[in-house]
Write a protein that holds these residues in place. Structure first.
Motif, PDB file in Angstrom:
ATOM      1  N   ILE A  94      77.133  33.518  33.943  1.00 33.14           N
ATOM      2  CA  ILE A  94      76.795  32.524  32.912  1.00 33.14           C
ATOM      3  C   ILE A  94      77.796  32.596  31.755  1.00 33.14           C
ATOM      4  O   ILE A  94      78.190  31.574  31.199  1.00 33.14           O
ATOM      5  CB  ILE A  94      75.318  32.662  32.456  1.00 33.14           C
ATOM      6  CG1 ILE A  94      74.382  32.384  33.647  1.00 33.14           C
ATOM      7  CG2 ILE A  94      75.005  31.671  31.317  1.00 33.14           C
ATOM      8  CD1 ILE A  94      72.902  32.519  33.378  1.00 33.14           C
ATOM      9  N   SER A  95      78.256  33.804  31.431  1.00 32.24           N
ATOM     10  CA  SER A  95      79.297  33.914  30.395  1.00 32.24           C
ATOM     11  C   SER A  95      80.580  33.217  30.839  1.00 32.24           C
ATOM     12  O   SER A  95      81.228  32.531  30.047  1.00 32.24           O
ATOM     13  CB  SER A  95      79.601  35.386  30.084  1.00 32.24           C
ATOM     14  OG  SER A  95      78.446  36.011  29.591  1.00 32.24           O
ATOM     15  N   PRO A 145      70.320  31.202  16.357  1.00 28.69           N
ATOM     16  CA  PRO A 145      71.396  32.067  15.880  1.00 28.69           C
ATOM     17  C   PRO A 145      71.893  33.002  16.979  1.00 28.69           C
ATOM     18  O   PRO A 145      72.781  33.807  16.754  1.00 28.69           O
ATOM     19  CB  PRO A 145      70.732  32.854  14.757  1.00 28.69           C
ATOM     20  CG  PRO A 145      69.286  32.874  15.107  1.00 28.69           C
ATOM     21  CD  PRO A 145      68.998  31.631  15.893  1.00 28.69           C
ATOM     22  N   PHE A 146      71.341  32.888  18.170  1.00 24.64           N
ATOM     23  CA  PHE A 146      71.717  33.815  19.228  1.00 24.64           C
ATOM     24  C   PHE A 146      72.749  33.187  20.138  1.00 24.64           C
ATOM     25  O   PHE A 146      72.688  32.013  20.436  1.00 24.64           O
ATOM     26  CB  PHE A 146      70.485  34.201  20.040  1.00 24.64           C
ATOM     27  CG  PHE A 146      69.376  34.657  19.165  1.00 24.64           C
ATOM     28  CD1 PHE A 146      69.412  35.911  18.583  1.00 24.64           C
ATOM     29  CD2 PHE A 146      68.331  33.813  18.871  1.00 24.64           C
ATOM     30  CE1 PHE A 146      68.410  36.313  17.734  1.00 24.64           C
ATOM     31  CE2 PHE A 146      67.315  34.213  18.030  1.00 24.64           C
ATOM     32  CZ  PHE A 146      67.345  35.467  17.457  1.00 24.64           C
ATOM     33  N   THR A 147      73.681  34.010  20.567  1.00 26.36           N
ATOM     34  CA  THR A 147      74.693  33.468  21.478  1.00 26.36           C
ATOM     35  C   THR A 147      74.579  34.138  22.831  1.00 26.36           C
ATOM     36  O   THR A 147      73.725  34.984  23.040  1.00 26.36           O
ATOM     37  CB  THR A 147      76.104  33.668  20.903  1.00 26.36           C
ATOM     38  OG1 THR A 147      76.208  35.023  20.502  1.00 26.36           O
ATOM     39  CG2 THR A 147      76.373  32.747  19.742  1.00 26.36           C
ATOM     40  N   GLY A 148      75.461  33.757  23.706  1.00 28.43           N
ATOM     41  CA  GLY A 148      75.391  34.177  25.103  1.00 28.43           C
ATOM     42  C   GLY A 148      75.002  35.626  25.332  1.00 28.43           C
ATOM     43  O   GLY A 148      75.533  36.527  24.717  1.00 28.43           O
ATOM     44  N   SER A 173      70.006  32.642  26.566  1.00 29.68           N
ATOM     45  CA  SER A 173      70.286  31.499  25.698  1.00 29.68           C
ATOM     46  C   SER A 173      71.748  31.119  25.879  1.00 29.68           C
ATOM     47  O   SER A 173      72.615  31.978  26.013  1.00 29.68           O
ATOM     48  CB  SER A 173      69.959  31.817  24.240  1.00 29.68           C
ATOM     49  OG  SER A 173      70.709  32.910  23.807  1.00 29.68           O
ATOM     50  N   MET A 174      72.001  29.834  25.928  1.00 32.20           N
ATOM     51  CA  MET A 174      73.359  29.354  26.150  1.00 32.20           C
ATOM     52  C   MET A 174      74.032  29.144  24.804  1.00 32.20           C
ATOM     53  O   MET A 174      73.451  28.521  23.909  1.00 32.20           O
ATOM     54  CB  MET A 174      73.352  28.009  26.874  1.00 32.20           C
ATOM     55  CG  MET A 174      72.772  28.013  28.263  1.00 32.20           C
ATOM     56  SD  MET A 174      73.850  28.786  29.477  1.00 32.20           S
ATOM     57  CE  MET A 174      75.185  27.593  29.601  1.00 32.20           C
ATOM     58  N   ARG A 226      82.572  29.965  29.191  1.00 34.30           N
ATOM     59  CA  ARG A 226      84.002  29.954  28.851  1.00 34.30           C
ATOM     60  C   ARG A 226      84.786  29.012  29.757  1.00 34.30           C
ATOM     61  O   ARG A 226      86.014  28.954  29.685  1.00 34.30           O
ATOM     62  CB  ARG A 226      84.563  31.375  28.940  1.00 34.30           C
ATOM     63  CG  ARG A 226      84.044  32.287  27.824  1.00 34.30           C
ATOM     64  CD  ARG A 226      84.854  33.577  27.771  1.00 34.30           C
ATOM     65  NE  ARG A 226      84.729  34.341  29.016  1.00 34.30           N
ATOM     66  CZ  ARG A 226      83.839  35.315  29.212  1.00 34.30           C
ATOM     67  NH1 ARG A 226      83.026  35.660  28.238  1.00 34.30           N
ATOM     68  NH2 ARG A 226      83.781  35.942  30.363  1.00 34.30           N
ATOM     69  N   LYS A 227      84.060  28.294  30.619  1.00 35.39           N
ATOM     70  CA  LYS A 227      84.661  27.339  31.547  1.00 35.39           C
ATOM     71  C   LYS A 227      85.773  27.955  32.378  1.00 35.39           C
ATOM     72  O   LYS A 227      86.844  27.360  32.572  1.00 35.39           O
ATOM     73  CB  LYS A 227      85.205  26.115  30.786  1.00 35.39           C
ATOM     74  CG  LYS A 227      84.126  25.318  30.086  1.00 35.39           C
ATOM     75  CD  LYS A 227      84.655  23.994  29.626  1.00 35.39           C
ATOM     76  CE  LYS A 227      83.515  23.102  29.183  1.00 35.39           C
ATOM     77  NZ  LYS A 227      83.890  21.750  28.974  1.00 35.39           N
TER      78      LYS A 227
END
Ligand SMILES: Nc1nc2c(ncn2[C@@H]2O[C@H](COP(=O)(O)OP(=O)(O)OP(=O)(O)O)[C@@H](O)[C@H]2O)c(=O)[nH]1
Ligand SMILES: [Mg+2]
Length: 328
Positions: free
Chosen positions: A25-26, A90-93, A116-117, A30-31
């Motif tokens: 998912i990370s 406020p949460f990231t990957g 969370s995305m 980052r595509k």
């Protein structure tokens, strides 16, 4: 990335390896090309998992509701995967959702996987990331996959079209949500949850909703959209929400309903992916030629408009790559 390592990575995801899924998912966020290589190896049978969407305006109580749904499914012995596409979060990957989201209670439960995305900094990439993450969650083998999105833009509507049963979370003071109803979000919901039913204005909101729902044919063929009052912070009304989800699942899965869903999903996935891929292929094609800079300079100098510029670039590309299209 080599074929073997992409295959190995995909196998790990399919074996419910959480590290492998998190890494994937990370990479999706980052595509990275590697993500595409693995995703190609994650074919999932449509309909194996129950796929739910939870949408509604910011702060309506979506995460609290999702937390209640997780508990209810866990009590029934079902495993749950959650994707929260949440621009205000406020949460990231990679991070577990925090206290405010009340999902931390599930943090140590191996039958629950929450992700969370990171959506900040994305432009039009939100839906694509969510589409890919949903595939990952389904491939991991979760019985239930839930996607939480803020229901404001087209991206969220796209995501909602990719789920089987979409829950729209509204609240008694619905100033903004009435706008959402007008904007058409209501058309895609199969269950409306009037959350914060402990707040003033519940009766009026229920009446308003009844009128709004009567005025349009919503929720799909032969499905009258129910409105369920709930208090997601205490769990009040959740049994009824679960019943309505179950009822809709039965309704959706009978006849050729699942096939129709599969078709709708494939169509949406295709159009989401193709937009991204066309842009990528065209930019790859002209990279290093100076063409992009040339057009940008001319646009800035007011010598050409962006529409003509894009038309010209497309024409160049199409001329070079056009082959006879054959349908298999
Ligand atoms: N009184 C009351 N408060 C609630 C209820 N459900 C949620 N809340 C509160 O509303 C706030 C927002 O809840 P969240 O679940 O984070 O809402 P959300 O829709 O996920 O918010 P975003 O993801 O930021 O869009 C929190 O402070 C919750 O405690 C409810 O039924 N009644
Ligand atoms: Mg939330």
């Amino acid at each position: 990335m080599s074929k073997t390592s992409a295959t190995e990575w995909a196998e790990k995801v399919k074996a419910n390896d959480r590290m492998a899924a998190a890494k994937l998912i990370s990479a999706i966020e980052r595509k990275e090309q590697a993500a595409r290589d693995v995703l190609k190896r994650l074919l999932v049978p449509v309909g194996k998992a129950v796929v739910l969407g939870v949408t509604g305006s910011a702060g309506a109580g979506k995460s609290c509701l999702v937390s209640c749904l997780i508990s209810a499914y866990r009590k029934r012995g079902k495993t749950v995967g959650v994707i929260a596409v949440d621009p205000s979060s406020p949460f990231t990957g990679g991070a577990f959702l925090g206290d405010r989201l009340r999902m931390h209670a599930h943090g140590r439960d191996r039958g629950v996987y929450i992700r969370s995305m990171a959506s900040r900094g994305y432009l039009g990439g939100l839906a694509r990331g969510a589409v890919d993450a949903m595939r990952v969650m389904e491939a991991m083998g979760h019985d239930v996959v839930i996607v939480e999105t803020v229901g404001t833009g087209q991206d969220e509507v796209d995501v909602a079209r990719l789920v089987q049963t979409c829950l729209l979370v509204l609240t008694p003071n619905m100033g903004d949500d009435i706008q959402a109803l007008k904007a058409g979000i209501m058309e895609i919901a199969q269950v409306v949850v009037l959350n914060k039913a402990d707040m003033p204005g519940k009766q009026k909101a229920l009446l308003d909703l009844e009128v709004a729902l009567k005025m349009r044919r919503v929720g799909g063929e032969g499905w009258p959209v129910p409105v369920v009052p709930a208090v997601a912070t205490t769990g009040e009304g959740i049994d009824e929400v679960m019943d309505q989800i179950e009822r809709h699942q039965v309704h959706m899965r009978k006849g050729d309903g699942l096939e129709q869903y599969a078709f709708r999903k494939a169509e949406k996935e295709g159009s989401v992916i193709i937009k991204d891929e066309i842009e990528r292929v065209i930019f790859d094609h002209i990279r290093g030629t100076g063409l992009r800079r040339n057009y940008l300079d001319r646009i800035v100098a007011g010598r050409i408009d962006p529409y003509t510029a894009v038309e010209e670039v497309m024409a160049l590309f199409i001329k070079k790559s056009r082959k006879k299209i054959k349908v298999q």
